[in-house]
Design a protein around this motif. Structure first.
Motif, PDB file in Angstrom:
ATOM      1  N   LEU A  31      81.496 131.918 -57.471  1.00  0.00           N
ATOM      2  CA  LEU A  31      82.622 132.662 -58.065  1.00  0.00           C
ATOM      3  C   LEU A  31      83.082 132.034 -59.387  1.00  0.00           C
ATOM      4  CD1 LEU A  31      84.783 133.192 -54.837  1.00  0.00           C
ATOM      5  CD2 LEU A  31      83.314 134.879 -55.979  1.00  0.00           C
ATOM      6  N   GLU A  32      82.413 130.941 -59.767  1.00  0.00           N
ATOM      7  CA  GLU A  32      82.750 130.190 -60.979  1.00  0.00           C
ATOM      8  C   GLU A  32      84.192 129.678 -60.978  1.00  0.00           C
ATOM      9  OE1 GLU A  32      81.361 132.166 -64.498  1.00  0.00           O
ATOM     10  OE2 GLU A  32      79.400 132.533 -63.602  1.00  0.00           O
ATOM     11  N   GLU A  33      84.668 129.318 -59.793  1.00  0.00           N
ATOM     12  CA  GLU A  33      86.007 128.731 -59.657  1.00  0.00           C
ATOM     13  C   GLU A  33      85.819 127.213 -59.625  1.00  0.00           C
ATOM     14  OE1 GLU A  33      88.974 129.986 -59.516  1.00  0.00           O
ATOM     15  OE2 GLU A  33      88.582 132.130 -59.325  1.00  0.00           O
ATOM     16  N   THR A  34      85.671 126.600 -60.805  1.00  0.00           N
ATOM     17  CA  THR A  34      85.248 125.195 -60.844  1.00  0.00           C
ATOM     18  C   THR A  34      86.266 124.244 -60.213  1.00  0.00           C
ATOM     19  OG1 THR A  34      84.210 125.814 -62.891  1.00  0.00           O
ATOM     20  CG2 THR A  34      84.142 123.500 -62.335  1.00  0.00           C
ATOM     21  N   VAL A  35      87.551 124.542 -60.410  1.00  0.00           N
ATOM     22  CA  VAL A  35      88.553 123.616 -59.862  1.00  0.00           C
ATOM     23  C   VAL A  35      88.518 123.650 -58.329  1.00  0.00           C
ATOM     24  CG1 VAL A  35      91.023 123.111 -59.728  1.00  0.00           C
ATOM     25  CG2 VAL A  35      89.981 123.721 -61.918  1.00  0.00           C
ATOM     26  N   TRP A  36      88.469 124.857 -57.756  1.00  0.00           N
ATOM     27  CA  TRP A  36      88.356 124.975 -56.299  1.00  0.00           C
ATOM     28  C   TRP A  36      87.041 124.383 -55.817  1.00  0.00           C
ATOM     29  CZ3 TRP A  36      92.207 125.580 -53.168  1.00  0.00           C
ATOM     30  CH2 TRP A  36      93.362 126.197 -53.636  1.00  0.00           C
ATOM     31  N   HIS A  37      85.995 124.568 -56.664  1.00  0.00           N
ATOM     32  CA  HIS A  37      84.686 123.998 -56.333  1.00  0.00           C
ATOM     33  C   HIS A  37      84.814 122.479 -56.205  1.00  0.00           C
ATOM     34  CE1 HIS A  37      80.342 123.446 -56.384  1.00  0.00           C
ATOM     35  NE2 HIS A  37      80.492 122.536 -57.324  1.00  0.00           N
ATOM     36  N   SER A  38      85.509 121.869 -57.150  1.00  0.00           N
ATOM     37  CA  SER A  38      85.629 120.406 -57.093  1.00  0.00           C
ATOM     38  C   SER A  38      86.458 119.987 -55.867  1.00  0.00           C
ATOM     39  CB  SER A  38      86.216 119.848 -58.390  1.00  0.00           C
ATOM     40  OG  SER A  38      87.544 120.278 -58.550  1.00  0.00           O
ATOM     41  N   TYR A  39      87.506 120.754 -55.502  1.00  0.00           N
ATOM     42  CA  TYR A  39      88.293 120.391 -54.311  1.00  0.00           C
ATOM     43  C   TYR A  39      87.430 120.429 -53.042  1.00  0.00           C
ATOM     44  CZ  TYR A  39      92.543 121.007 -57.144  1.00  0.00           C
ATOM     45  OH  TYR A  39      93.497 120.902 -58.113  1.00  0.00           O
ATOM     46  N   CYS A  40      86.594 121.476 -52.962  1.00  0.00           N
ATOM     47  CA  CYS A  40      85.696 121.561 -51.779  1.00  0.00           C
ATOM     48  C   CYS A  40      84.753 120.365 -51.777  1.00  0.00           C
ATOM     49  CB  CYS A  40      84.872 122.850 -51.805  1.00  0.00           C
ATOM     50  SG  CYS A  40      85.859 124.312 -51.546  1.00  0.00           S
ATOM     51  N   GLY A  41      84.241 120.014 -52.975  1.00  0.00           N
ATOM     52  CA  GLY A  41      83.307 118.888 -53.086  1.00  0.00           C
ATOM     53  C   GLY A  41      83.973 117.567 -52.698  1.00  0.00           C
ATOM     54  N   TYR A  42      85.229 117.358 -53.146  1.00  0.00           N
ATOM     55  CA  TYR A  42      85.932 116.106 -52.786  1.00  0.00           C
ATOM     56  C   TYR A  42      86.090 116.027 -51.265  1.00  0.00           C
ATOM     57  CZ  TYR A  42      87.514 116.278 -57.699  1.00  0.00           C
ATOM     58  OH  TYR A  42      87.564 116.354 -59.055  1.00  0.00           O
ATOM     59  N   THR A  43      86.469 117.180 -50.671  1.00  0.00           N
ATOM     60  CA  THR A  43      86.668 117.205 -49.216  1.00  0.00           C
ATOM     61  C   THR A  43      85.360 116.847 -48.509  1.00  0.00           C
ATOM     62  OG1 THR A  43      88.224 119.003 -49.581  1.00  0.00           O
ATOM     63  CG2 THR A  43      87.523 118.642 -47.316  1.00  0.00           C
ATOM     64  N   ALA A  44      84.251 117.460 -48.967  1.00  0.00           N
ATOM     65  CA  ALA A  44      82.949 117.182 -48.344  1.00  0.00           C
ATOM     66  C   ALA A  44      82.607 115.695 -48.479  1.00  0.00           C
ATOM     67  CB  ALA A  44      81.865 118.045 -48.980  1.00  0.00           C
ATOM     68  N   LEU A  45      82.925 115.123 -49.638  1.00  0.00           N
ATOM     69  CA  LEU A  45      82.578 113.712 -49.880  1.00  0.00           C
ATOM     70  C   LEU A  45      83.359 112.777 -48.950  1.00  0.00           C
ATOM     71  CD1 LEU A  45      81.027 111.599 -51.432  1.00  0.00           C
ATOM     72  CD2 LEU A  45      82.671 111.772 -53.296  1.00  0.00           C
ATOM     73  N   VAL A  46      84.686 113.016 -48.863  1.00  0.00           N
ATOM     74  CA  VAL A  46      85.494 112.153 -47.979  1.00  0.00           C
ATOM     75  C   VAL A  46      84.998 112.303 -46.535  1.00  0.00           C
ATOM     76  CG1 VAL A  46      87.822 111.804 -47.029  1.00  0.00           C
ATOM     77  CG2 VAL A  46      87.516 112.141 -49.494  1.00  0.00           C
ATOM     78  N   LEU A  47      84.646 113.541 -46.148  1.00  0.00           N
ATOM     79  CA  LEU A  47      84.173 113.763 -44.779  1.00  0.00           C
ATOM     80  C   LEU A  47      82.828 113.069 -44.516  1.00  0.00           C
ATOM     81  CD1 LEU A  47      85.198 117.512 -44.333  1.00  0.00           C
ATOM     82  CD2 LEU A  47      86.078 115.580 -43.009  1.00  0.00           C
ATOM     83  N   VAL A  48      81.933 113.073 -45.513  1.00  0.00           N
ATOM     84  CA  VAL A  48      80.642 112.387 -45.311  1.00  0.00           C
ATOM     85  C   VAL A  48      80.884 110.898 -45.116  1.00  0.00           C
ATOM     86  CG1 VAL A  48      78.460 111.689 -46.342  1.00  0.00           C
ATOM     87  CG2 VAL A  48      79.255 113.981 -46.666  1.00  0.00           C
ATOM     88  N   ILE A  49      81.775 110.327 -45.948  1.00  0.00           N
ATOM     89  CA  ILE A  49      82.041 108.882 -45.822  1.00  0.00           C
ATOM     90  C   ILE A  49      82.628 108.600 -44.429  1.00  0.00           C
ATOM     91  CG2 ILE A  49      83.334 106.921 -46.776  1.00  0.00           C
ATOM     92  CD1 ILE A  49      83.199 108.438 -49.506  1.00  0.00           C
ATOM     93  N   PHE A  50      83.555 109.491 -44.012  1.00  0.00           N
ATOM     94  CA  PHE A  50      84.129 109.351 -42.658  1.00  0.00           C
ATOM     95  C   PHE A  50      83.014 109.365 -41.612  1.00  0.00           C
ATOM     96  CE2 PHE A  50      85.095 111.550 -38.731  1.00  0.00           C
ATOM     97  CZ  PHE A  50      86.126 110.768 -38.222  1.00  0.00           C
ATOM     98  N   ARG A  51      82.080 110.348 -41.751  1.00  0.00           N
ATOM     99  CA  ARG A  51      81.033 110.509 -40.716  1.00  0.00           C
ATOM    100  C   ARG A  51      80.088 109.309 -40.685  1.00  0.00           C
ATOM    101  NH1 ARG A  51      78.694 110.265 -36.898  1.00  0.00           N
ATOM    102  NH2 ARG A  51      77.483 111.820 -35.749  1.00  0.00           N
TER     103      ARG A  51
END
Ligand code: HEM
Ligand code: HEM
Length: 221
Positions: A31-51
């Motif tokens: 959807l070319e929503e880069t800011v929301w894209h980055s928020y999803c990416g940050y969430t995924a990153l913190v979750l991977v580190i958690f896992r």
């Protein structure tokens, strides 16, 4: 028939939040929503580190040591598919590790990207222009691996559900797996439960909050 706690609540919550974050990153990019894209990416990153940490200190079935196969276990599984009814099977285990690593690379490279239009990853200012270009390329190439591994994951789950009539989804939602007497008495099978009490859930919550706060202050500062 007995019920065995397979996936503890933190692992289940991790799974569904991680799935949402990765699918969210894919959709917001389309959807070319880069800011929301980055928020999803940050969430995924913190979750991977958690896992990854949970894979070292979490309950039995969430631990890497309980599911990452040796070469001989992998060969035996490919030969006759006989396997403990609990936990990830050896091929599934490899795909779990691949999913975590591929998303780790995708989200980490994202932190250093610069689309040269209106978005700069939060860490791109700390590295040279050449390195930013390299990170852009990694982010661009690695996304094919993200699509591939997520696609494979969904096809595999569908195959187990519909063709092999092995319901893997219900334990990932409710936590328990039903084991019948035949499975219980299979040679070499040990029925071990995952710990899933209030203490372990609190530990996971504290860990996740600490990781999110560290991420906010060190990466997004
Ligand atoms: C609606 C879509 C999805 C369904 C129904 C689903 C279902 C499942 C199930 C049933 C398992 C357990 C497999 C087993 O018993 O060995 C699993 C594990 C896993 N799935 Fe998904 N999944 C979905 C989407 C995703 C997405 C988008 C990702 C992102 C990459 C993902 C990443 C993972 C990971 C990392 C694991 C391992 C869990 C762990 O050990 O912590 N899943 N999934
Ligand atoms: C789960 C994590 C992530 C996934 C799955 C993901 C996926 C993608 C995909 C598929 C693209 C399009 C690539 C292309 O078509 O060339 C893209 C582009 C982009 N991503 Fe991510 N991304 C993730 C995390 C991040 C993060 C954390 C950031 C920044 C903080 C980020 C920033 C960007 C930017 C700026 C672009 C556009 C690059 C350009 O147009 O040059 N991404 N991402």
């Amino acid at each position: 028939m007995i019920k065995v706690r397979l996936w503890d609540l933190p692992t289940r919550l991790f799974h569904w939040l991680f799935a949402l974050a990765v699918l969210g990153a894919i959709i917001t990019n389309l959807l070319e929503e880069t800011v929301w894209h980055s928020y999803c990416g940050y969430t995924a990153l913190v979750l991977v580190i958690f896992r990854i940490i949970w894979g070292l200190i979490g309950p039995h079935h969430a631990r890497f040591s309980s599911f990452i196969p040796s070469v001989s276990e992998l060969k035996n599984f490919i030969k006759d598919q006989k396997v403990s009814p609990l936990g990830h099977n050896p091929l599934g285990a490899l795909s779990v590790v691949a999913m975590l690593l591929i998303v780790l690379v995708q989200a980490t490279s994202g932190l250093f990207t610069d689309d040269e239009i209106n978005f700069q990853g939060p860490l791109s200012k700390f590295i040279s222009e050449d390195l930013v270009k390299l990170m852009n390329q990694i982010h661009e190439m690695n996304h094919f691996l993200v699509y591939g591994i997520v696609g494979l994951h969904l096809v595999a789950i569908f195959y187990y559900q519909k063709i092999k009539k092995n319901n893997l989804i219900s334990p990932m939602i409710y936590g328990d797996k039903e084991i019948d007497d035949v499975e219980k008495n299979m040679p070499g099978v040990q029925i071990l439960e995952s710990k899933d009490d209030t203490k372990i859930r609190l530990l996971a919550l504290v860990m996740l909050v600490v990781l999110a706060v560290l991420f906010k202050y060190f990466v997004l500062a």
